[in-house]
Design an enzyme around this catalytic site. Structure first.
Site, PDB file in Angstrom:
ATOM      1  CG  ASP A 119      -0.454   0.629   2.433  1.00  0.00           C
ATOM      2  OD1 ASP A 119       0.722   0.404   2.744  1.00  0.00           O
ATOM      3  OD2 ASP A 119      -1.221   1.356   3.095  1.00  0.00           O
ATOM      4  CD  GLU A 120       4.724   2.164   3.316  1.00  0.00           C
ATOM      5  OE1 GLU A 120       5.241   3.272   3.489  1.00  0.00           O
ATOM      6  OE2 GLU A 120       4.561   1.326   4.210  1.00  0.00           O
TER       7      GLU A 120
HETATM    8  P1  TTP Z   1       0.087   0.671   6.921  1.00  0.00           P
HETATM    9  O1  TTP Z   1       0.218   1.565   5.751  1.00  0.00           O
HETATM   10  O2  TTP Z   1       1.146   0.721   7.983  1.00  0.00           O
HETATM   11  O3  TTP Z   1      -1.292   0.943   7.681  1.00  0.00           O
HETATM   12  P2  TTP Z   1      -2.707   1.260   7.078  1.00  0.00           P
HETATM   13  O4  TTP Z   1      -2.686   1.487   5.616  1.00  0.00           O
HETATM   14  O5  TTP Z   1      -3.653   0.194   7.529  1.00  0.00           O
HETATM   15  O6  TTP Z   1      -3.102   2.592   7.840  1.00  0.00           O
HETATM   16  P3  TTP Z   1      -2.488   4.065   7.632  1.00  0.00           P
HETATM   17  O7  TTP Z   1      -3.657   4.909   7.230  1.00  0.00           O
HETATM   18  O8  TTP Z   1      -1.941   4.430   8.958  1.00  0.00           O
HETATM   19  O9  TTP Z   1      -1.441   3.963   6.566  1.00  0.00           O
HETATM   20  O10 TTP Z   1      -0.009  -0.835   6.447  1.00  0.00           O
HETATM   21  C1  TTP Z   1      -0.664  -1.203   5.242  1.00  0.00           C
HETATM   22  C2  TTP Z   1      -1.345  -2.537   5.405  1.00  0.00           C
HETATM   23  O11 TTP Z   1      -0.393  -3.535   5.776  1.00  0.00           O
HETATM   24  C3  TTP Z   1      -2.403  -2.540   6.484  1.00  0.00           C
HETATM   25  O12 TTP Z   1      -3.668  -2.108   6.005  1.00  0.00           O
HETATM   26  C4  TTP Z   1      -2.398  -3.971   6.938  1.00  0.00           C
HETATM   27  C5  TTP Z   1      -0.986  -4.458   6.691  1.00  0.00           C
HETATM   28  N1  TTP Z   1      -0.228  -4.516   7.953  1.00  0.00           N
HETATM   29  C6  TTP Z   1      -0.054  -5.747   8.599  1.00  0.00           C
HETATM   30  O13 TTP Z   1      -0.478  -6.776   8.070  1.00  0.00           O
HETATM   31  N2  TTP Z   1       0.604  -5.774   9.793  1.00  0.00           N
HETATM   32  C7  TTP Z   1       1.089  -4.638  10.400  1.00  0.00           C
HETATM   33  O14 TTP Z   1       1.669  -4.713  11.499  1.00  0.00           O
HETATM   34  C8  TTP Z   1       0.918  -3.377   9.726  1.00  0.00           C
HETATM   35  C9  TTP Z   1       1.458  -2.109  10.331  1.00  0.00           C
HETATM   36  C10 TTP Z   1       0.252  -3.369   8.511  1.00  0.00           C
HETATM   37 MG    MG Z   2      -1.236   2.721   4.756  1.00  0.00          MG
END
Ligand code: TTP
Ligand code: MG
Length: 377
Positions: A119-120
């Site tokens: 996702d990033e």
């Molecule tokens: P992130 O980008 O860290 O979190 P997010 O997109 O859910 O929320 P934010 O708005 O703060 O960015 O992580 C992306 C995805 O990766 C998240 O939706 C689920 C997965 N993930 C895990 O499986 N375990 C973890 O410990 C984290 C941090 C994320």
């Molecule tokens: Mg995210």
């Protein structure tokens, strides 16, 4: 006092001059996908993960975060904080498909796309493909297209290096943008708690607090000798980060050749039942890696190492990329069945998926520490 760290990059081509870097990060990614696909969940506290006694949240919606729920939190704790929390199981195939969609959008603006996870990603738009020129404008166009094409929101950070761009994308989440212009980096970092720095996890932050370092400004006040003494190989990174400096380039991922996992056993094994059970575990680990990296491959290879260290491998290729865990598992089991019964016990079993198609998106290594590593379920 020793001179400050030199300006050499970690690669052969140091970054020269200012770059334009965007960091894009989807908001509450897995949870937002669940809310998108199940409208009844919208506006509600939603967690994605197992809801059993040993379950852990992969993530949760912003509605759940208001109650204090967080990624990697035990589900039991999350439910205590938020009794109305709604749990959903992760659907990696859907997340992977969205990940590909956003990747395609990024690639419309620059070939220099470095995914960090599903996702990033970092984008270097110093020279963008469409000649738009403004990184802020590109970030807004990308956010707009992500919304229009996936129905999901993303936040973006725009700056002149990766470190600052990543901090910036977090600044106005969810559905926000933040721009840190040349000359503003040091000031921005000075005000931040050090735990917001990429690569400093809870343990790192605790260690810093014990040394009287709470903010970027506290960190910037320490000289390089002090940092080397307490943080060893992280010292140079921290010294620069505290000043808003980061020389790492955005590296477009080179295609990987294969993805896989292997296990060495505590004792050699030979029984069909034990081998099949072990294979199931390796399938689970490998398939998780495949989904996480959005890789698509056509060759499954089973490797066995005998007690005498000789190797036995069996491989099978498919016309189309292996599309599901069930297909992957069926091929792996068929390969194992081909070699049973074994002539001698084995000490190691491994499984790989290779002939990966074009866009391999395995996460890039993190700059320091392991605390920022994503943990699954
Ligand atoms: P992130 O980008 O860290 O979190 P997010 O997109 O859910 O929320 P934010 O708005 O703060 O960015 O992580 C992306 C995805 O990766 C998240 O939706 C689920 C997965 N993930 C895990 O499986 N375990 C973890 O410990 C984290 C941090 C994320
Ligand atoms: Mg995210």
């Amino acid at each position: 006092m020793a001179p400050p760290p030199d300006d050499s990059d970690d690669g052969p081509e140091p970054v020269r001059g200012l770059r334009k870097v965007i960091h894009v990060d989807m908001d509450a990614f897995y949870a937002s996908v669940e809310q998108r696909d199940e409208p009844a969940l919208r506006g509600k506290p939603v967690a994605v993960g197992g809801d059993g006694p040993r379950g852990v949240l992969t993530t949760c919606s912003y509605e759940a975060r208001r109650f204090g729920c967080r990624s990697a939190m035990p589900s039991v704790t999350a439910r205590r904080l938020c009794p109305d929390l709604i749990f959903r199981r992760p659907r990696f195939d859907v997340y992977t498909a969205v990940s590909r969609q956003i990747r395609e959008i990024f690639l419309d603006y620059t070939p220099l796309v470095e995914p960090l996870s599903l996702d990033e990603a970092f984008l270097d738009v110093t020279e963008d493909s469409k000649g738009i020129g403004s990184a802020t404008r590109i970030a807004q166009l990308i956010r707009g297209r992500i919304k229009a094409e996936t129905g999901l929101t993303a936040s973006a950070g725009v700056s002149y290096n990766k470190f600052l761009a990543k901090l910036a994308s977090d600044q106005n989440k969810p559905d926000g943008i933040c721009v840190i212009r040349p000359g503003e980096g040091a000031q921005f970092v000075a005000a931040l708690p050090v735990r917001r720095f990429f690569g400093i996890g809870p343990r790192g932050a605790e260690k810093m607090a014990a040394l009287g370092i709470e903010t970027g400004a506290d960190l910037a006040a320490k000289d390089i000798d002090f940092l080397r003494q307490h943080f060893g190989s992280q010292a140079d990174y921290l010294y620069r980060a505290a000043r808003g400096i980061d020389l790492r380039r955005v590296k477009a991922n080179r295609p990987r050749k294969s993805l896989g996992a292997e296990r060495t056993f505590a004792r050699d094994i030979s029984s069909g039942t034990e081998l099949r059970a072990t294979l199931e575990k390796i399938i689970a680990i490998t398939w998780e890696r495949i989904e996480r990296s959005a890789a698509q491959g056509r060759t499954v290879t089973l490797k066995l190492k005998h007690a005498d260290f000789s190797n036995l491998t069996r491989a099978r290729s498919t016309a189309q990329p292996v599309a599901s865990r069930a297909e992957f598992a069926a091929i792996a089991h068929a390969l194992l069945d081909e070699v049973l019964p074994l002539a001698q016990p084995i000490r190691l079993m491994g499984l790989t998926l290779s002939q990966l198609d074009g866009d391999d998106d395995a996460p890039a290594p993190l700059p320091v520490g392991g605390d920022a590593q994503l943990s699954l379920l």
